[in-house]
Design an enzyme around this catalytic site. Structure first.
Site, PDB file in Angstrom:
ATOM      1  N   CYS A 337       0.677  -1.201  -0.001  1.00 21.46           N
ATOM      2  CA  CYS A 337       0.061   0.208  -0.166  1.00 21.46           C
ATOM      3  C   CYS A 337       0.990   1.430   0.041  1.00 21.46           C
ATOM      4  CB  CYS A 337      -0.892  -0.103   1.060  1.00 21.46           C
ATOM      5  SG  CYS A 337      -1.386  -1.340   1.761  1.00 21.46           S
ATOM      6  N   ARG A 366       5.633 -11.847   5.613  1.00 15.60           N
ATOM      7  CA  ARG A 366       5.130 -11.581   6.818  1.00 15.60           C
ATOM      8  C   ARG A 366       5.682 -12.659   7.604  1.00 15.60           C
ATOM      9  NH1 ARG A 366      -0.944 -10.420   4.785  1.00 15.60           N
ATOM     10  NH2 ARG A 366      -0.647  -8.399   3.683  1.00 15.60           N
ATOM     11  N   GLN A 384       0.826 -11.140  -3.504  1.00 24.52           N
ATOM     12  CA  GLN A 384      -0.352 -10.643  -3.691  1.00 24.52           C
ATOM     13  C   GLN A 384      -0.709 -10.321  -4.831  1.00 24.52           C
ATOM     14  OE1 GLN A 384      -0.372  -7.686  -0.449  1.00 24.52           O
ATOM     15  NE2 GLN A 384      -2.193  -8.754   0.484  1.00 24.52           N
ATOM     16  N   ASP A 386      -2.476  -7.642  -5.852  1.00 21.34           N
ATOM     17  CA  ASP A 386      -2.827  -6.457  -5.226  1.00 21.34           C
ATOM     18  C   ASP A 386      -3.293  -5.396  -6.286  1.00 21.34           C
ATOM     19  OD1 ASP A 386      -3.240  -5.302  -2.937  1.00 21.34           O
ATOM     20  OD2 ASP A 386      -1.180  -4.755  -2.316  1.00 21.34           O
ATOM     21  N   HIS A 388      -4.658  -0.987  -5.729  1.00 17.86           N
ATOM     22  CA  HIS A 388      -5.296   0.221  -4.750  1.00 17.86           C
ATOM     23  C   HIS A 388      -6.159   1.041  -5.641  1.00 17.86           C
ATOM     24  CE1 HIS A 388      -2.314  -1.634  -2.298  1.00 17.86           C
ATOM     25  NE2 HIS A 388      -3.032  -1.598  -1.274  1.00 17.86           N
ATOM     26  N   LYS A 468     -15.039  -4.078   5.323  1.00 18.16           N
ATOM     27  CA  LYS A 468     -14.222  -5.153   4.068  1.00 18.16           C
ATOM     28  C   LYS A 468     -15.097  -6.128   3.705  1.00 18.16           C
ATOM     29  CE  LYS A 468     -12.204  -8.410   7.200  1.00 18.16           C
ATOM     30  NZ  LYS A 468     -10.958  -9.235   7.564  1.00 18.16           N
ATOM     31  N   HIS A 514      -8.387  -1.276  -0.981  1.00 15.09           N
ATOM     32  CA  HIS A 514      -7.389  -2.133  -1.129  1.00 15.09           C
ATOM     33  C   HIS A 514      -8.278  -3.519  -1.748  1.00 15.09           C
ATOM     34  CE1 HIS A 514      -4.679  -0.460   2.183  1.00 15.09           C
ATOM     35  NE2 HIS A 514      -5.855  -0.121   2.410  1.00 15.09           N
TER      36      HIS A 514
END
Ligand SMILES: [Zn+2]
Ligand SMILES: [Zn+2]
Length: 645
Positions: A337, A366, A384, A386, A388, A468, A514
């Site tokens: 992000c 992680r 990911q 991902d 945004h 979410k 996200h």
């Protein structure tokens, strides 16, 4: 005194007598006898007794064998039978706890040496013997002190420890023959009501999960009310084992996780890398078509960035520790992000530019405890899918609809069309105003409704920075896997103070979404492997066609075919070895190659090919062009969408 049972009526019972004294009366009016009862979320079995004062407004809800909750009675009882069997066979054994689980039951038992396969067999035999004897169970409530005395005499040290901690002055014990156990229940009337039982495995388990405590042996088993149900369950277990992505990953040479490299760190082997590459290319292509812009960002950043983003406050325990270089601290990214915020901030943004959508296959790291790591499903480094999205408040709902449309499209392409969707709403601690939360939650709801997607609400389960949607996909075995997540964020735009200029020339804060649709490529590949048992759809199969020769005489014909298919863009392998055809077919089947082309003298003479599918279907003597036309269709990602699998 009167006992009320829902749907069955009222019955007279002498105070202090167990409910089972009602059985003859109930049998007179109902052919089906309940297995037990429920009252105020508590299970009550036939061995229970009541006093007059317990009875105000008491109405028992009957539970029958057809109810899911009946398993609790069954498996509780089965665990006692298991414990009795172990105590009879291994008199020195000491009992820990033995609860029912979602699929069965276990009992933690201390013994001087581990139980092996042979022991397990013997124990199972004994369990069956005890069931066959159809021993009635008894329940008794005794004062705590008496219970301590009892279990002290039985040398059940672990039980003693448990009794000490019980808050009530009385405790309940259940017995069958000489076997006595400390237990709240509920149980069946007698051991004979267990119709099918199987012991499954043994594993070490520290008493109360603490490694400072002694190691007990946890014996797992399962029980059902019929042999058929047990068989169906065991078949399913076999099927799950057969599909295990860790095993298939090795067999099909897709990926490896090496102790020497580090736990939870995935190496993609060539065949797995090909699949991943196909998925990545497809993913990028679809995103570009849908108005996303592709970005790439680094794997590490200055520690200060993670301070601003808030990760050091709320995510630190999931991050790898910092490293120093030239007196500055860096940290590996757990999320993408903050980088995308900097992409946004390259320019002054106007309301006219929105929505802005940045996407990245971003690899993050992680920290997960080594105990929870699991193949590709739980790892320490993963990529990911991902993105945004930055938009105005009035665009939020439409953007969410677009995201839901995209995620369902992707999942259907990969063969998943059933989901469980959860909407998590405002928790107690949150940032942003309640009004904006309400608006965002409403936008998420109406987006879901617009797409006709059923969902459940998890009240208060949202992250502190926004509501979410989580989406779980259902695989062929009916298992659900968490993959997509779509989160509205009121926090990060604030922390990085990002703005846009509105129609009135004033500054406004954009809304940020996200979203990861497949979740991570690692996890998604793991689910794909299990869903297809390694037999991937044609367009993602690492090897799509394998050309097999029957004799050495057809090698040059084989080479020609391989060459043509490769030029057409297919992933082809040749097996021209001087081996028996059946052997070559078996190998190709083990590799789950969708098509085998078999070439003999006859095929060469007629300039045709014979085709064999991995399922064993055979198409003899077709023209290569005809085959190519067929597989060109199957090579489309949307092939499954068109319903012709
Ligand atoms: Zn029990
Ligand atoms: Zn993010």
């Amino acid at each position: 005194m009167k006992i009320k049972i829902k749907d069955l009526g009222e019955f007279q019972l002498t105070p202090g007598l167990p409910l089972k004294f009602l059985i003859p009366e109930i049998k007179k009016i109902s052919s089906k006898l309940p297995i037990g009862f429920k009252h105020n979320q508590e299970y009550i079995d036939w061995h229970y007794s009541f006093n007059e004062k317990d009875l105000e407004n008491l109405e028992l809800e009957p539970i029958f064998t057809s109810d899911e909750e009946a398993f609790i009675f069954l498996r509780h009882t089965a665990s006692h039978v298991l414990a009795q069997a172990v105590k009879e066979l291994f008199p020195g054994a000491k009992l820990g706890i033995g609860p029912p689980t979602e699929d069965g039951f276990y009992y933690d038992i201390y013994y001087e040496k581990p139980f092996d396969e042979e022991d397990l067999k013997k124990i199972e035999e004994k369990v069956k013997e005890i069931i066959k004897k159809n021993i009635p169970l008894e329940r008794k409530e005794i004062p705590k002190e008496e219970a301590k005395e009892l279990f002290k005499n039985l040398k059940e040290d672990f039980k003693l420890e448990l009794i000490e901690e019980l808050p009530d002055s009385k405790v309940s014990i259940y017995s069958q023959e000489n076997f006595i156990d400390l237990c709240k229940g509920p149980h069946l009337l007698s051991t004979g009501e267990i119709k099918a039982v199987k012991l499954l495995s043994v594993a070490g388990a520290y008493w109360r999960g603490d490694e400072k405590n002694p190691m007990l042996w946890r014996i797992y088993g399962t029980a059902f009310f019929s042999k058929e149900e047990l068989k169906a369950y065991l078949d399913r277990l076999e099927e799950i084992k057969r599909r295990d992505h860790r095993r298939l990953g090795k067999e099909l040479e897709l990926f490896t996780i090496e102790e020497d490299i580090g736990p939870g760190l995935v190496i993609w082997l060539p065949k797995g890398a090909i699949i991943r590459n196909i998925i990545e290319n497809f993913w990028k292509e679809v995103h570009l078509k849908r108005g996303y812009q592709l970005v790439y960002t680094p794997h590490i950043a200055l520690r200060d960035l993670w301070k601003v983003s808030g990760h050091l406050d709320f995510y630190i325990e999931n991050m790898f520790p910092p490293m120093e270089l030239e007196n500055r601290a860096y940290q590996i990214k757990p999320m993408n992000c903050p980088f995308h915020i900097y992409v946004y901030n390259q320019k002054r943004r106007s309301y006219r530019e929105f929505p802005i959508r940045y996407c990245e296959l971003g690899t993050v790291y992680r920290f997960e405890r080594s105990g929870v790591l699991h193949g590709l499903l739980r790892v320490r480094g993963f990529t990911q899918d991902d993105a945004h999205i930055f938009c105005r408040e009035d665009q939020l709902e439409e953007e969410l609809i677009q995201v839901l449309d995209l995620v369902t499209y992707f999942l259907k392409v990969f063969g998943f069309s059933e989901y469980k969707i959860f909407l998590s709403t405002r928790p107690e601690k949150f940032v942003g105003s309640p009004e904006i939360w309400d608006k965002a939650e409403a936008a998420l709801r109406s987006a879901l409704e617009n797409k006709d997607l059923e969902y459940e609400v998890d009240p208060g389960e949202g992250v502190f920075y926004g509501p979410k949607i989580d989406l779980k996909i259902k695989d062929v075995l009916g298992r659900f896997w968490q993959c997509a997540t779509i989160q509205v964020d009121f926090n990060i735009p604030e922390r990085f103070n990002i703005v846009y200029i509105g129609e009135d020339n004033k500054f406004y804060r954009p809304i940020m979404i996200h979203r990861a649709l497949l979740g991570s490529l690692e996890r998604f590949l793991g689910v794909l492997i299990e869903n297809y048992a390694g037999a991937f759809p044609f367009w993602i199969a690492p090897t799509q066609v394998k050309v097999l020769t029957i004799t050495d005489r057809t090698i040059s014909y084989g080479e020609k075919i391989v060459d043509i298919l490769r030029k057409e863009g297919f992933r082809v392998e040749a097996d021209f070895r001087n081996e028996k055809l059946n052997y070559k077919i078996r190998i190709a089947q083990q590799e789950k190659v969708p098509y085998m082309i078999v070439l003999g003298d006859k095929e060469e003479k007629d300039q045709v090919i014979s085709v064999r599918t991995r399922k064993g279907e055979i198409i003899n003597n077709i023209k290569l062009e005809e085959f190519i036309n067929k597989i060109k269709l199957e090579n489309q990602p949307e092939y499954l969408l068109n319903g012709s699998s």
